[in-house]
Scaffold this motif. Structure first.
Motif, PDB file in Angstrom:
ATOM      1  N   ARG A 125       7.046 -12.970   2.614  1.00 45.71           N
ATOM      2  CA  ARG A 125       7.294 -11.607   2.099  1.00 45.71           C
ATOM      3  C   ARG A 125       8.692 -11.182   2.546  1.00 45.71           C
ATOM      4  O   ARG A 125       9.045 -11.348   3.714  1.00 45.71           O
ATOM      5  CB  ARG A 125       6.257 -10.615   2.611  1.00 45.71           C
ATOM      6  CG  ARG A 125       6.645  -9.171   2.273  1.00 45.71           C
ATOM      7  CD  ARG A 125       5.568  -8.182   2.578  1.00 45.71           C
ATOM      8  NE  ARG A 125       4.493  -8.272   1.607  1.00 45.71           N
ATOM      9  CZ  ARG A 125       3.530  -7.338   1.476  1.00 45.71           C
ATOM     10  NH1 ARG A 125       3.534  -6.277   2.251  1.00 45.71           N
ATOM     11  NH2 ARG A 125       2.579  -7.490   0.580  1.00 45.71           N
ATOM     12  N   PRO A 159      -3.486  -0.985  -4.992  1.00 43.65           N
ATOM     13  CA  PRO A 159      -3.219  -2.178  -4.162  1.00 43.65           C
ATOM     14  C   PRO A 159      -3.215  -1.876  -2.675  1.00 43.65           C
ATOM     15  O   PRO A 159      -3.324  -2.785  -1.858  1.00 43.65           O
ATOM     16  CB  PRO A 159      -1.824  -2.626  -4.626  1.00 43.65           C
ATOM     17  CG  PRO A 159      -1.179  -1.390  -5.195  1.00 43.65           C
ATOM     18  CD  PRO A 159      -2.327  -0.579  -5.771  1.00 43.65           C
ATOM     19  N   GLY A 160      -3.083  -0.583  -2.315  1.00 39.61           N
ATOM     20  CA  GLY A 160      -2.981  -0.200  -0.915  1.00 39.61           C
ATOM     21  C   GLY A 160      -1.568  -0.461  -0.395  1.00 39.61           C
ATOM     22  O   GLY A 160      -0.850  -1.278  -0.966  1.00 39.61           O
ATOM     23  N   PRO A 161      -1.165   0.153   0.693  1.00 40.62           N
ATOM     24  CA  PRO A 161      -1.861   1.265   1.335  1.00 40.62           C
ATOM     25  C   PRO A 161      -1.771   2.539   0.490  1.00 40.62           C
ATOM     26  O   PRO A 161      -0.782   2.749  -0.201  1.00 40.62           O
ATOM     27  CB  PRO A 161      -1.109   1.430   2.664  1.00 40.62           C
ATOM     28  CG  PRO A 161       0.258   0.852   2.422  1.00 40.62           C
ATOM     29  CD  PRO A 161       0.098  -0.208   1.389  1.00 40.62           C
ATOM     30  N   GLN A 194      -1.218 -10.271  -5.386  1.00 39.65           N
ATOM     31  CA  GLN A 194      -1.875  -8.986  -5.639  1.00 39.65           C
ATOM     32  C   GLN A 194      -2.231  -8.882  -7.121  1.00 39.65           C
ATOM     33  O   GLN A 194      -3.310  -8.383  -7.483  1.00 39.65           O
ATOM     34  CB  GLN A 194      -0.969  -7.822  -5.225  1.00 39.65           C
ATOM     35  CG  GLN A 194      -1.610  -6.453  -5.428  1.00 39.65           C
ATOM     36  CD  GLN A 194      -2.796  -6.218  -4.505  1.00 39.65           C
ATOM     37  OE1 GLN A 194      -2.701  -6.470  -3.306  1.00 39.65           O
ATOM     38  NE2 GLN A 194      -3.912  -5.754  -5.049  1.00 39.65           N
ATOM     39  N   HIS A 205       4.619  -9.456  -6.952  1.00 45.28           N
ATOM     40  CA  HIS A 205       3.629  -9.650  -5.875  1.00 45.28           C
ATOM     41  C   HIS A 205       2.484 -10.415  -6.564  1.00 45.28           C
ATOM     42  O   HIS A 205       1.444  -9.851  -6.883  1.00 45.28           O
ATOM     43  CB  HIS A 205       3.182  -8.284  -5.366  1.00 45.28           C
ATOM     44  CG  HIS A 205       2.362  -8.310  -4.108  1.00 45.28           C
ATOM     45  ND1 HIS A 205       1.787  -9.446  -3.591  1.00 45.28           N
ATOM     46  CD2 HIS A 205       2.037  -7.301  -3.249  1.00 45.28           C
ATOM     47  CE1 HIS A 205       1.131  -9.149  -2.484  1.00 45.28           C
ATOM     48  NE2 HIS A 205       1.273  -7.848  -2.253  1.00 45.28           N
ATOM     49  N   PRO A 223       6.596  -5.072   6.538  1.00 44.97           N
ATOM     50  CA  PRO A 223       5.234  -4.793   7.007  1.00 44.97           C
ATOM     51  C   PRO A 223       4.155  -5.127   5.973  1.00 44.97           C
ATOM     52  O   PRO A 223       4.397  -5.050   4.770  1.00 44.97           O
ATOM     53  CB  PRO A 223       5.271  -3.279   7.269  1.00 44.97           C
ATOM     54  CG  PRO A 223       6.704  -2.934   7.443  1.00 44.97           C
ATOM     55  CD  PRO A 223       7.465  -3.884   6.570  1.00 44.97           C
ATOM     56  N   SER A 224       3.007  -5.494   6.468  1.00 39.71           N
ATOM     57  CA  SER A 224       1.860  -5.809   5.597  1.00 39.71           C
ATOM     58  C   SER A 224       0.593  -5.776   6.423  1.00 39.71           C
ATOM     59  O   SER A 224       0.597  -6.222   7.578  1.00 39.71           O
ATOM     60  CB  SER A 224       2.029  -7.213   5.000  1.00 39.71           C
ATOM     61  OG  SER A 224       0.828  -7.647   4.405  1.00 39.71           O
ATOM     62  N   THR A 225      -0.463  -5.257   5.848  1.00 39.22           N
ATOM     63  CA  THR A 225      -1.783  -5.412   6.472  1.00 39.22           C
ATOM     64  C   THR A 225      -2.638  -6.341   5.612  1.00 39.22           C
ATOM     65  O   THR A 225      -3.064  -7.417   6.049  1.00 39.22           O
ATOM     66  CB  THR A 225      -2.482  -4.042   6.626  1.00 39.22           C
ATOM     67  OG1 THR A 225      -1.716  -3.252   7.513  1.00 39.22           O
ATOM     68  CG2 THR A 225      -3.886  -4.204   7.202  1.00 39.22           C
ATOM     69  N   ARG A 226      -2.864  -5.932   4.340  1.00 40.13           N
ATOM     70  CA  ARG A 226      -3.818  -6.654   3.496  1.00 40.13           C
ATOM     71  C   ARG A 226      -3.373  -8.077   3.178  1.00 40.13           C
ATOM     72  O   ARG A 226      -4.144  -9.036   3.321  1.00 40.13           O
ATOM     73  CB  ARG A 226      -4.015  -5.910   2.172  1.00 40.13           C
ATOM     74  CG  ARG A 226      -4.756  -4.639   2.326  1.00 40.13           C
ATOM     75  CD  ARG A 226      -4.303  -3.630   1.264  1.00 40.13           C
ATOM     76  NE  ARG A 226      -4.629  -2.310   1.722  1.00 40.13           N
ATOM     77  CZ  ARG A 226      -3.902  -1.636   2.622  1.00 40.13           C
ATOM     78  NH1 ARG A 226      -2.797  -2.156   3.121  1.00 40.13           N
ATOM     79  NH2 ARG A 226      -4.280  -0.458   3.020  1.00 40.13           N
ATOM     80  N   THR A 227      -2.144  -8.220   2.730  1.00 34.36           N
ATOM     81  CA  THR A 227      -1.699  -9.532   2.261  1.00 34.36           C
ATOM     82  C   THR A 227      -1.624 -10.511   3.434  1.00 34.36           C
ATOM     83  O   THR A 227      -2.090 -11.651   3.344  1.00 34.36           O
ATOM     84  CB  THR A 227      -0.331  -9.399   1.562  1.00 34.36           C
ATOM     85  OG1 THR A 227      -0.382  -8.286   0.672  1.00 34.36           O
ATOM     86  CG2 THR A 227       0.005 -10.655   0.776  1.00 34.36           C
TER      87      THR A 227
HETATM   88  N1   CP Z   1      -1.195  -4.606  -1.393  1.00 40.74           N
HETATM   89  C1   CP Z   1      -0.389  -4.953  -0.364  1.00 40.74           C
HETATM   90  O1   CP Z   1       0.563  -5.720  -0.525  1.00 40.74           O
HETATM   91  O2   CP Z   1      -0.717  -4.396   0.820  1.00 40.74           O
HETATM   92  P1   CP Z   1      -0.029  -4.767   2.212  1.00 40.74           P
HETATM   93  O3   CP Z   1       1.390  -4.232   2.149  1.00 40.74           O
HETATM   94  O4   CP Z   1      -0.877  -4.086   3.255  1.00 40.74           O
HETATM   95  O5   CP Z   1      -0.018  -6.259   2.339  1.00 40.74           O
END
Ligand code: CP
Length: 319
Positions: free
Chosen positions: A109, A264-266, A140, A137, A56-60
């Motif tokens: 990823r 870095p989130g979340p 990031q 990463h 899972p990922s939102t930002r990347t």
């Molecule tokens: N920082 C980061 O990798 O966030 P995501 O998992 O939302 O991509």
């Protein structure tokens, strides 16, 4: 070195200081594209970027998608749940399938460390590591370097404190490589169970008590507790972790007023950061997100350039 020559971006460990600077300068040049009414340059027109996020990922994922769109590339989304991976196809066969379709860049990823490197060796398209297991990463790490440069104007000589689950964190490893190459002093801090042995060899000092390094810090990077990677109990309780290592307003009373707080989130709110700190005046978390687009545009642009597969859009700028 006069330009970017690597086919892939797999980690910050293998990059030189000059390569890091080249990436950051290119990201600086791309920053203004996102401020235009029409947020597009034609650099990757006719090229195809596949986004393979098998975790899972939102930002990347979204920032790579926006970065590729702003460079005018075509985008393929490989969704694990609706791809032949669920029928047992290997990631190598999936990657070779993308190669056969003349995809130029694969953003990957994966929850296993080393998979992007293995795929990069096996296929002709460029592979960009979007996070592999607890290894690296790199984009990031570049986002964090870029954000520190934006806020502080330099990296060399800064005291950077990385707090939390260092053991499972690919962000911590990429940050350690990047920050130490650019001359920052890095301290990692967390419970002894979450600090890997030998981390000093990556150029870090180690502290188990937040109150020791916090007053000196110019930058604090709080990390997410990687509960999905923890196969055993590393902390007695969330309450104790939060009491000792969670960053709240009370703990920041001992910090420099111009400390920047990054994540870095979340974020697990109330665990790594209190809501007042996550949303407070020292926080630059959403600026990290914004900077993610320019940084990932720079990565795609330079990698495509090394393949001789891009147009020219703008010059480089320096801090
Ligand atoms: N920082 C980061 O990798 O966030 P995501 O998992 O939302 O991509």
């Amino acid at each position: 070195m006069s330009g970017w020559t690597r086919k892939d971006l797999l980690g910050l460990e293998e990059l030189s200081r000059e390569e890091l600077t080249l990436l950051l300068d290119q990201a600086k040049a791309f920053q203004e594209v996102s401020l235009r009414p029409i947020k597009k340059v034609p650099a990757l027109r006719g090229r195809t970027v596949a986004l393979c996020f098998l975790e899972p990922s939102t930002r990347t994922r979204t920032s790579f998608e926006l970065a590729a769109k702003r460079l005018s590339a075509d985008i393929l989304q490989i969704q694990p749940a609706s791809s032949s991976l669920v029928k047992g196809e290997t990631i190598l066969d999936t990657a070779r399938t993308l190669e056969a379709m003349r995809v130029e860049i694969v953003v990957l990823r994966h929850n296993v460390s080393g998979v992007p490197a293995m795929v990069a060796r096996a296929i002709g398209p460029s592979v960009i590591n979007a996070g592999d297991g607890s290894h690296e990463h790199p984009t990031q790490g570049l986002v964090d370097l870029f954000t520190i440069l934006e806020k502080k104007g330099r990296i060399a000589g800064l005291n950077v404190l990385i707090v939390g689950d260092i053991l499972h964190s690919r962000v911590a490893r990429s940050n350690l490589w990047g920050l130490s190459k650019l001359g920052a002093r890095v301290t990692v801090c967390g419970p002894p169970t979450l600090i890997p042995q030998g981390i000093e060899s990556l150029g870090a000092e180690v502290s188990y008590r937040l109150e020791e390094p916090l007053p000196k810090a110019d930058v604090l990077i709080a990390l997410r507790l990687q509960l999905e990677r923890q196969k055993e109990q590393y902390i007695p309780s969330f309450r104790e972790y939060s009491r000792l290592y969670g960053i709240d307003r009370e703990k920041l009373k001992g910090a420099k007023p111009d400390l920047i707080v990054m994540h870095p989130g979340p974020v697990n709110r109330g665990l790594e950061l209190s809501p007042e700190v996550a949303d407070g005046p020292n926080s630059v978390i959403l600026e990290q997100v914004t900077n993610g687009i320019a940084v990932r545009m720079a990565v795609l642009y330079l990698v495509a350039g090394a393949r001789g597969e891009r147009g020219s859009v703008c010059g480089r700028m320096s801090w």
